[in-house]
Design an enzyme around this catalytic site. Structure first.
Site, PDB file in Angstrom:
ATOM      1  N   SER A   1      56.419 -26.124  -2.213  1.00 29.13           N
ATOM      2  CA  SER A   1      57.738 -26.312  -1.591  1.00 29.13           C
ATOM      3  C   SER A   1      58.840 -25.857  -2.536  1.00 29.13           C
ATOM      4  CB  SER A   1      57.919 -27.806  -1.291  1.00 29.13           C
ATOM      5  OG  SER A   1      59.274 -28.136  -1.078  1.00 29.13           O
TER       6      SER A   1
ATOM      7  N   TYR B   1      58.731 -36.839  -2.131  1.00 28.22           N
ATOM      8  CA  TYR B   1      58.247 -35.514  -1.709  1.00 28.22           C
ATOM      9  C   TYR B   1      58.328 -34.527  -2.869  1.00 28.22           C
ATOM     10  CZ  TYR B   1      58.062 -31.318   1.284  1.00 28.22           C
ATOM     11  OH  TYR B   1      57.727 -30.119   1.873  1.00 28.22           O
TER      12      TYR B   1
END
Ligand code: NAP
Ligand code: GCO
Length: 264
Positions: A145, A158
């Protein structure tokens, strides 16, 4: 050159491959010749996913499996080996996000995100590595990510998970590269899927979401990515074309990480 990118005869497992980025990557690998297996944590999503593959003329083997459950994952891999074949390509795609300020986030919520986004890629990789070692080759692709490199308010769990996933990628490369197993990451930018729907929702007056405008200003391509933007990078990292690429995170972000952002 076609041979170099061909996945003919390979067995690929894409976790969370019923929709979104996982589905797009699975379709790309199938169109390059791979036999596709995917899992979902929910029966309704599994059925929808199977229908979506059939609709575009592809055969996929779908299974219900919670990627955080090590016993279930071990059983999944054995079932795929029986139904399809020993797994040559693993895409650790399954993931969740919780957007909560740290001071409001419970330790339980933090752990849940870490469990799916970091512990599960370890569990699934550990389950498929023995088969790859037996075959003398393997490809593991972890879906990282922007948050593998950047922080952002409200996504502490996250970002911690995706940062850890970057280093897990490098460690698998370090530990298994000598056995002709390559482990790399794909770092998507901001992609239009259900995971980011809330960040793109126009206001009641139809005005664009502020975050939508923000991402467009931070992306040289001046657009959100779509799952299909990840197809070519995934085929590359799953194929013989990347046999000397190991421990690399390939950012597919339209240039976000290279750009200070458009002047307001
Ligand atoms: P998505 O549509 O929400 O897909 C996430 C997938 O993960 C779903 O298919 C879901 O499967 C699966 N999943 C979640 N928990 C699971 C569990 N415990 N066991 C099995 N499967 C589980 O989101 P997406 O945007 O396609 O995200 C896919 C991956 O890309 C994620 O790792 C995400 O972090 C990453 N990513 C997304 C973006 C973006 O902008 N969208 C950017 C960078 C990275 P079911 O719902 O079928 O159970
Ligand atoms: C967010 C988004 C991002 C994307 C992606 C960016 O809330 O910032 O959900 O985290 O999902 O990971 O690469």
């Amino acid at each position: 050159m076609d041979e170099l990118f061909s996945l003919k005869g390979k067995t690929a497992l894409i976790t969370g491959g019923a929709h979104g980025i996982g589905f797009a990557i699975a379709v790309a690998l199938a169109r390059a010749g791979a036999n596709i297996a995917f899992n979902s944590s929910r029966k309704d999503h599994l059925e929808e996913g199977l229908a979506a593959y059939r609709k575009i003329g592809l055969t996929a083997h779908g299974y219900i499996c919670d990627v955080t459950d090590e016993q279930a994952v071990q059983a999944l891999v054995q079932q795929i080996e029986a139904d399809v074949g020993t797994i040559d390509i693993l895409v650790n795609n399954a993931g969740i996000i919780k957007r909560i300020p740290m001071c409001d986030m419970s330790a339980e919520d933090f752990r849940k995100v870490i469990d799916v986004d970091l512990n599960a890629p370890f569990i699934v990789s550990k389950a498929v590595l023995p088969g790859m070692l037996r075959k003398g080759h393997g490809k593991i692709i972890n879906i990282c990510s922007m948050m593998s490199e950047l922080g952002r308010e409200t996504v502490s769990a996250y970002a911690a998970a995706k940062g850890g996933l970057k280093m897990l990628t490098r460690n698998i490369a370090a530990e298994y590269g000598q056995y002709n197993i390559q482990c790399n990451g794909i770092g998507p930018g901001y992609i239009a899927t259900s995971q980011t729907a809330a960040l793109r929702q126009p206001g009641p007056d139809g005005a664009p979401h502020p975050f939508d405008q923000f991402i467009r200003s931070k992306t040289p391509a001046a657009r959100w990515g779509v799952p299909e933007d990840l197809a070519g990078p995934a085929v590359f990292l799953a194929s013989d074309a990347s046999n000397f690429v190991n421990g690399h995170i390939l950012y597919v972000d339209g240039g976000i990480l290279a750009y200070i952002g458009k002047q307001p």
